[in-house]
Design a protein around this motif. Structure first.
Motif, short mmCIF file in Angstrom:
data_model
loop_
_atom_site.label_atom_id
_atom_site.label_comp_id
_atom_site.label_asym_id
_atom_site.label_seq_id
_atom_site.Cartn_x
_atom_site.Cartn_y
_atom_site.Cartn_z
N LYS A 24 0.82 -6.17 6.83
CA LYS A 24 1.73 -5.67 5.80
C LYS A 24 1.45 -4.19 5.60
O LYS A 24 0.32 -3.78 5.36
N GLU A 26 2.24 -1.04 3.23
CA GLU A 26 2.76 -0.60 1.94
C GLU A 26 2.89 0.92 1.95
O GLU A 26 2.04 1.62 2.50
N SER A 28 3.37 4.58 -0.22
CA SER A 28 3.25 5.22 -1.52
C SER A 28 4.65 5.62 -1.98
O SER A 28 5.57 5.75 -1.17
N THR A 50 12.81 0.40 0.59
CA THR A 50 11.77 -0.47 1.12
C THR A 50 10.39 0.11 0.83
O THR A 50 10.04 1.20 1.27
N ARG A 51 9.59 -0.61 0.08
CA ARG A 51 8.25 -0.15 -0.28
C ARG A 51 7.17 -0.83 0.55
O ARG A 51 6.01 -0.43 0.54
N GLU A 52 7.54 -1.90 1.25
CA GLU A 52 6.57 -2.57 2.14
C GLU A 52 7.34 -3.27 3.24
O GLU A 52 8.51 -3.63 3.10
N ASN A 54 6.58 -6.17 6.62
CA ASN A 54 5.68 -7.06 7.34
C ASN A 54 5.90 -6.92 8.84
O ASN A 54 7.03 -7.01 9.32
N THR A 94 -3.57 -5.80 5.21
CA THR A 94 -2.62 -5.02 4.41
C THR A 94 -3.10 -3.58 4.40
O THR A 94 -4.25 -3.30 4.06
N LYS A 96 -2.09 0.65 3.47
CA LYS A 96 -1.23 1.52 2.66
C LYS A 96 -1.17 2.91 3.26
O LYS A 96 -2.20 3.50 3.58
N SER A 98 -0.03 6.84 2.77
CA SER A 98 0.18 7.82 1.70
C SER A 98 0.00 9.23 2.24
O SER A 98 -0.63 9.42 3.29
N LYS A 123 -6.82 -2.44 2.05
CA LYS A 123 -6.97 -2.77 0.63
C LYS A 123 -8.38 -2.48 0.13
O LYS A 123 -8.58 -2.18 -1.05
#
Length: 209
Positions: A24, A26, A28, A50-52, A54, A94, A96, A98, A123
């Protein structure tokens, strides 16, 4: 039939099947997703809430850019960075994505434009290795990013993210002569091909550009 009976017996005995692992990604709030694995067909567009997303385990690639209002001289101005290609490998995780630093003013914006940097972390705040590049070539919101992405990946010798259609692979150095009328006609055609919801989102996006 025998397999079905065995599976039913295992479930009845309290056994559970392992979940299918995936990745996943994600984003920012500063980042807008433009394409996934060479394709703009990843879900909602215009552009883009769309913020995330898969993805399958293994190698993946996302195209993003910063879209953010920046305070300038008592007013606000929209900062749209150049599209950035991020290629990485992850499994059952997962992550992220940014900007590498906070973009909260004109000085930070200028610093990012001069040396764009992104940060990809799990994470648990572990850094994830990734390949990064600013997308070269010609592209736009209306005409799409797939040809420029295909040209970039082809030049890198990376065929994983090339789409099936041979028409997508293009030489980024090729110049196609056109006139203003033809370009305008193409833009009108692209706009008219959108659904009512997509037109509304596009107009909302265009107003703040």
């Amino acid at each position: 039939m025998k397999k079905v009976v065995i599976l039913s017996s295992l479930l009845a005995a309290g056994f559970t099947l392992p979940a299918i692992a995936d990745v996943k990604v994600e984003l920012s709030p500063d980042l807008t997703l433009l394409a996934v694995n060479g394709s703009e067909d990843f879900g909602e567009k215009w552009y883009s809430n769309t913020r995330e997303v898969n993805l399958n385990d293994g190698d993946n690639q996302v195209l993003v850019r910063i879209e953010k209002l920046i305070p300038q001289a008592g007013d606000w101005a929209k900062f749209n960075s150049k599209p950035m290609v991020v290629s990485f490998n992850a499994n059952n995780e997962t992550v992220k994505l940014s900007p590498a630093f906070k973009i909260d003013g004109i000085q930070a914006q200028n610093a990012f434009e001069k040396a764009p940097k992104l940060d990809l972390r799990t994470k648990s705040n572990q850094a994830v290795s990734f390949n990064f590049a600013v997308l070269p070539g010609s592209y736009s919101i209306l005409t799409g990013y797939e040809k420029a992405l295909a040209a970039f990946n082809s030049k890198q010798g990376d065929t994983k993210y090339l789409l099936a259609s041979p028409s997508i692979v293009a030489n980024e150095d090729t110049i196609h002569p056109s006139n203003q009328k033809v370009i305008l006609s193409s833009v009108q055609s692209d706009f008219l091909s959108l659904s009512n919801a997509e037109r509304k989102r596009f107009l909302q996006w265009a107003i703040i550009q």
